[in-house]
Design a protein around this motif. Structure first.
Motif, PDB file in Angstrom:
ATOM      1  N   SER A  72      34.387 -28.980  82.267  1.00 47.78           N
ATOM      2  CA  SER A  72      34.942 -29.628  81.074  1.00 47.78           C
ATOM      3  C   SER A  72      35.881 -30.741  81.526  1.00 47.78           C
ATOM      4  N   ILE A  73      35.753 -31.890  80.881  1.00 42.48           N
ATOM      5  CA  ILE A  73      36.507 -33.082  81.297  1.00 42.48           C
ATOM      6  C   ILE A  73      37.149 -33.705  80.050  1.00 42.48           C
ATOM      7  N   ALA A  74      38.447 -33.952  80.152  1.00 43.58           N
ATOM      8  CA  ALA A  74      39.132 -34.637  79.044  1.00 43.58           C
ATOM      9  C   ALA A  74      39.587 -36.007  79.523  1.00 43.58           C
ATOM     10  N   VAL A  75      39.344 -37.028  78.700  1.00 50.41           N
ATOM     11  CA  VAL A  75      39.902 -38.364  78.970  1.00 50.41           C
ATOM     12  C   VAL A  75      40.956 -38.622  77.890  1.00 50.41           C
ATOM     13  N   LEU A  76      42.165 -38.931  78.331  1.00 48.65           N
ATOM     14  CA  LEU A  76      43.269 -39.148  77.394  1.00 48.65           C
ATOM     15  C   LEU A  76      43.656 -40.614  77.411  1.00 48.65           C
ATOM     16  N   GLU A  77      43.530 -41.272  76.279  1.00 48.96           N
ATOM     17  CA  GLU A  77      43.829 -42.706  76.199  1.00 48.96           C
ATOM     18  C   GLU A  77      45.006 -42.918  75.244  1.00 48.96           C
ATOM     19  N   ALA A  78      45.995 -43.662  75.718  1.00 48.30           N
ATOM     20  CA  ALA A  78      47.218 -43.868  74.929  1.00 48.30           C
ATOM     21  C   ALA A  78      46.953 -44.680  73.668  1.00 48.30           C
ATOM     22  N   THR A  79      46.123 -45.714  73.795  1.00 46.32           N
ATOM     23  CA  THR A  79      45.871 -46.588  72.638  1.00 46.32           C
ATOM     24  C   THR A  79      44.458 -46.279  72.123  1.00 46.32           C
ATOM     25  N   THR A  80      43.747 -47.288  71.662  1.00 47.31           N
ATOM     26  CA  THR A  80      42.350 -47.073  71.302  1.00 47.31           C
ATOM     27  C   THR A  80      41.500 -47.883  72.275  1.00 47.31           C
ATOM     28  N   VAL A  81      40.280 -47.434  72.467  1.00 48.13           N
ATOM     29  CA  VAL A  81      39.392 -48.147  73.390  1.00 48.13           C
ATOM     30  C   VAL A  81      39.090 -49.519  72.776  1.00 48.13           C
ATOM     31  N   GLY A  82      39.316 -50.552  73.567  1.00 42.01           N
ATOM     32  CA  GLY A  82      39.169 -51.923  73.037  1.00 42.01           C
ATOM     33  C   GLY A  82      40.527 -52.594  72.885  1.00 42.01           C
ATOM     34  N   GLU A  83      41.591 -51.827  73.071  1.00 40.72           N
ATOM     35  CA  GLU A  83      42.933 -52.419  72.982  1.00 40.72           C
ATOM     36  C   GLU A  83      43.704 -52.309  74.295  1.00 40.72           C
ATOM     37  N   GLY A  84      43.109 -51.720  75.312  1.00 35.25           N
ATOM     38  CA  GLY A  84      43.752 -51.655  76.624  1.00 35.25           C
ATOM     39  C   GLY A  84      43.391 -52.884  77.452  1.00 35.25           C
ATOM     40  N   ALA A  85      43.919 -52.937  78.666  1.00 29.05           N
ATOM     41  CA  ALA A  85      43.668 -54.109  79.528  1.00 29.05           C
ATOM     42  C   ALA A  85      42.191 -54.275  79.847  1.00 29.05           C
ATOM     43  N   SER A  86      41.423 -53.178  79.814  1.00 28.49           N
ATOM     44  CA  SER A  86      40.000 -53.292  80.141  1.00 28.49           C
ATOM     45  C   SER A  86      39.250 -54.137  79.115  1.00 28.49           C
ATOM     46  N   ALA A  87      39.841 -54.301  77.919  1.00 25.19           N
ATOM     47  CA  ALA A  87      39.250 -55.198  76.912  1.00 25.19           C
ATOM     48  C   ALA A  87      39.980 -56.526  76.850  1.00 25.19           C
ATOM     49  N   LEU A 120      31.998 -54.185  76.294  1.00 22.74           N
ATOM     50  CA  LEU A 120      31.581 -53.331  77.422  1.00 22.74           C
ATOM     51  C   LEU A 120      32.384 -52.032  77.452  1.00 22.74           C
ATOM     52  N   ILE A 121      33.708 -52.125  77.317  1.00 24.75           N
ATOM     53  CA  ILE A 121      34.493 -50.894  77.464  1.00 24.75           C
ATOM     54  C   ILE A 121      34.220 -49.951  76.288  1.00 24.75           C
ATOM     55  N   ARG A 122      34.015 -50.520  75.106  1.00 29.07           N
ATOM     56  CA  ARG A 122      33.650 -49.661  73.964  1.00 29.07           C
ATOM     57  C   ARG A 122      32.307 -48.967  74.242  1.00 29.07           C
ATOM     58  N   GLY A 123      31.352 -49.758  74.734  1.00 33.75           N
ATOM     59  CA  GLY A 123      30.017 -49.191  75.003  1.00 33.75           C
ATOM     60  C   GLY A 123      30.081 -48.081  76.042  1.00 33.75           C
ATOM     61  N   LEU A 124      30.895 -48.271  77.064  1.00 36.60           N
ATOM     62  CA  LEU A 124      31.014 -47.235  78.100  1.00 36.60           C
ATOM     63  C   LEU A 124      31.673 -45.984  77.522  1.00 36.60           C
ATOM     64  N   ALA A 125      32.693 -46.178  76.677  1.00 38.99           N
ATOM     65  CA  ALA A 125      33.410 -45.026  76.106  1.00 38.99           C
ATOM     66  C   ALA A 125      32.523 -44.256  75.135  1.00 38.99           C
ATOM     67  N   ASP A 126      31.677 -44.969  74.424  1.00 41.01           N
ATOM     68  CA  ASP A 126      30.885 -44.319  73.376  1.00 41.01           C
ATOM     69  C   ASP A 126      29.585 -43.720  73.899  1.00 41.01           C
ATOM     70  N   THR A 127      29.364 -43.800  75.214  1.00 39.16           N
ATOM     71  CA  THR A 127      28.135 -43.216  75.786  1.00 39.16           C
ATOM     72  C   THR A 127      28.471 -42.267  76.936  1.00 39.16           C
ATOM     73  N   LEU A 128      29.644 -41.655  76.874  1.00 37.41           N
ATOM     74  CA  LEU A 128      30.027 -40.725  77.952  1.00 37.41           C
ATOM     75  C   LEU A 128      29.156 -39.474  77.899  1.00 37.41           C
ATOM     76  N   PRO A 129      28.943 -38.828  79.042  1.00 38.42           N
ATOM     77  CA  PRO A 129      28.158 -37.591  79.041  1.00 38.42           C
ATOM     78  C   PRO A 129      28.781 -36.526  78.133  1.00 38.42           C
ATOM     79  N   GLU A 130      27.958 -35.535  77.759  1.00 40.28           N
ATOM     80  CA  GLU A 130      28.385 -34.549  76.756  1.00 40.28           C
ATOM     81  C   GLU A 130      29.593 -33.716  77.170  1.00 40.28           C
ATOM     82  N   ASN A 131      29.715 -33.477  78.481  1.00 42.20           N
ATOM     83  CA  ASN A 131      30.841 -32.617  78.893  1.00 42.20           C
ATOM     84  C   ASN A 131      32.152 -33.386  79.057  1.00 42.20           C
ATOM     85  N   VAL A 132      32.169 -34.632  78.599  1.00 40.81           N
ATOM     86  CA  VAL A 132      33.421 -35.407  78.604  1.00 40.81           C
ATOM     87  C   VAL A 132      33.895 -35.558  77.157  1.00 40.81           C
ATOM     88  N   THR A 133      35.154 -35.178  76.894  1.00 39.75           N
ATOM     89  CA  THR A 133      35.732 -35.418  75.567  1.00 39.75           C
ATOM     90  C   THR A 133      36.794 -36.495  75.695  1.00 39.75           C
TER      91      THR A 133
END
Ligand SMILES: Cc1cc2nc3c(=O)[nH]c(=O)nc-3n(C[C@H](O)[C@H](O)[C@H](O)COP(=O)(O)OP(=O)(O)OC[C@H]3O[C@@H](n4cnc5c(N)ncnc54)[C@H](O)[C@@H]3O)c2cc1C
Length: 427
Positions: free
Chosen positions: A60-75, A191-204
């Motif tokens: 089980s894998i959790a990714v914790l993001e402070a803001t929303t995907v698309g608002e960090g430096a990666s975007a 790109l970063i939105r697309g990567l976040a929205d296609t993570l494998p099933e065991n990643v939340t």
């Protein structure tokens, strides 16, 4: 004042604003126990989480993001990505070093390209080539040195004079430029939105979930405003914000830099090349690229540890744009935003183990789409015992020590004032 838990920005990211709205994933709530917790949903964090999921599919894998995907430096970046960088000189050691770095670049870039194709991520990835351009004599010397290096390396290129530059990009501002065929542009928020929205099933993925504290309590314990997460292994993929957790404070500094996208411009005014990206000859200079058929993006300004007031940024970026395109002085900036990046003294990142079960990548040094991807992937491979980081350290080196305060701030201001003078019209 302690370093902030995560970078907060007054203005929304322009690349994200160009896209349709996206509903963020809900914040983490209550007690959550996982095998791996990844802090930060940028290129590094998402690459680490994806690779951990591939290599340990029952975890089980959790990714914790402070803001929303698309608002960090990666975007918030300029969207330049490439499997390979150019050698800076003809020195054989430099050629060997560039070749070694480019092997990592290829690993990261081709993995990204594969994910973009597999998941049909519409991020406008295009091989546009790249122009290194000079508006000053000092800048022209840099371009000519690069030209010699590129010629020695046998890379396809074209040296452009002022007229040829004007014909291609619609401005006679630059005295010369070196066009090389390698180099891609993309829409970073897509790109970063697309990567976040296609993570494998065991990643939340949990968004709006800033990790405020991290401590050992048997396993690692991470606290957000609404959740307590426990994990055997933690990856800090927060770039400079790693300092909030007490790590790398003497290795990494936070740099704020700024970008803007113009209002629509008649395409004929933007030169004959349908898509192009231009990097300045001086490292403090202004980056310019086309955005779609009818806009430009400019990126410029640097500030150390603390942001620049929004009105100052807007005026300065408008100046960068209008100096280059004076006949477009009636065209304004539609989106203006800032982002953070992390610099190290020697330009090498930190990538590795901080403590038992605690890993980090920080110090992207201004370029992290590909580097964050490959080093996030390599961290996951190390954590799961697939391989070690010896080749990473041998190739990238490791972030060196930065002088403590107040010498660090004084040093930064002195060096940046000198460099700004040297950069002159490249800014
Ligand atoms: C204006 C600008 C232009 C740039 N141009 C380019 C370019 O053209 N090409 C290129 O390759 N690079 C460029 N960069 C650099 C690039 O954006 C970074 O290298 C890249 O974003 C690094 O990825 P990362 O995942 O390591 O870190 P980040 O993208 O910074 O991701 C870290 C994430 O962690 C989150 N976070 C931080 N603290 C916490 C916390 N406590 N809890 C939870 N989450 C947290 C942040 O919100 C962030 O989303 C540019 C940067 C800027 C600012």
């Amino acid at each position: 004042m302690p370093p902030p838990a995560f970078p907060e920005h007054a203005d929304p990211c322009g690349w994200n604003a160009l896209l349709p709205p996206r509903t963020p994933r809900p914040p983490a709530q209550g007690d959550i126990a996982v095998k791996y917790a990844v802090v930060g949903a940028g290129y590094t964090g998402l690459a680490a989480a994806r690779r951990l999921a591939e290599l340990d599919p029952s975890a089980s894998i959790a990714v914790l993001e402070a803001t929303t995907v698309g608002e960090g430096a990666s975007a918030r970046n300029s969207g330049f990505a490439s499997p390979g960088d150019l050698p800076a000189s003809t020195d054989p050691a430099e050629l060997r070093h560039t070749a070694a770095l480019n092997r990592f670049g290829e690993e990261g870039f081709f993995w990204l390209q594969h994910l973009i194709q597999t998941h049909r991520i519409a991020c406008d990835l295009e091989r546009t080539g790249r122009i290194k351009a000079a508006a000053t004599e000092a800048g022209a010397r840099v371009v000519h040195t690069l030209h010699a290096a590129v010629r020695a390396a046998g890379l396809p290129h074209t040296l452009l004079d002022r007229d040829a530059m004007a014909e291609r990009i619609g401005t006679a501002y630059y005295g010369c430029g070196l066009y090389t065929e390698e180099g891609h542009l993309l829409q970073p928020a897509a790109l970063i939105r697309g990567l976040a929205d296609t993570l494998p099933e065991n990643v939340t993925l949990y968004e709006l979930s800033p990790v405020q504290t991290l401590r050992r309590a048997g396993p690692w314990e991470l606290r957000t405003p609404t959740a307590r997460i426990t994990a055997a292994t933690v990856v800090l993929a927060t770039n400079a914000a790693v300092k909030h957790f007490g790590y790398l404070r003497n290795r990494v500094v936070t740099i704020h830099t700024y970008a803007a996208i113009t209002e629509a411009i008649p395409p004929a005014r933007l030169g004959a090349m349908a898509n192009w990206g231009l990097l300045p000859a001086h490292r403090l200079g202004t980056t310019v690229r086309r955005v779609g058929a009818d806009r430009l993006m400019v990126r410029s300004l640097y500030a150390y540890e603390r942001g620049i007031p929004a009105a100052t940024v807007r005026t300065a970026l408008r100046g960068c744009f209008h100096r280059r395109y004076p006949e477009l002085s009636h065209v304004g900036l539609e989106y203006v935003w800032g982002g953070t990046t992390a610099l190290t003294m020697n330009g090498a990142p930190f990538c590795g183990r901080l403590d038992d079960g605690l890993y980090a990548f920080a110090g992207c040094n201004g370029a992290g789409i590909v580097k964050g991807t490959v080093l996030g992937k390599r961290l996951a491979e190390t954590i799961t015992g697939q391989r070690d980081l010896a080749d990473v350290a041998a190739t990238y080196g490791s972030a060196s020590w930065v002088a403590p305060e107040p010498f660090r701030t004084i040093g930064f201001h002195v060096v940046s004032a000198l460099e700004r003078r040297r950069a002159g019209l490249e800014m």
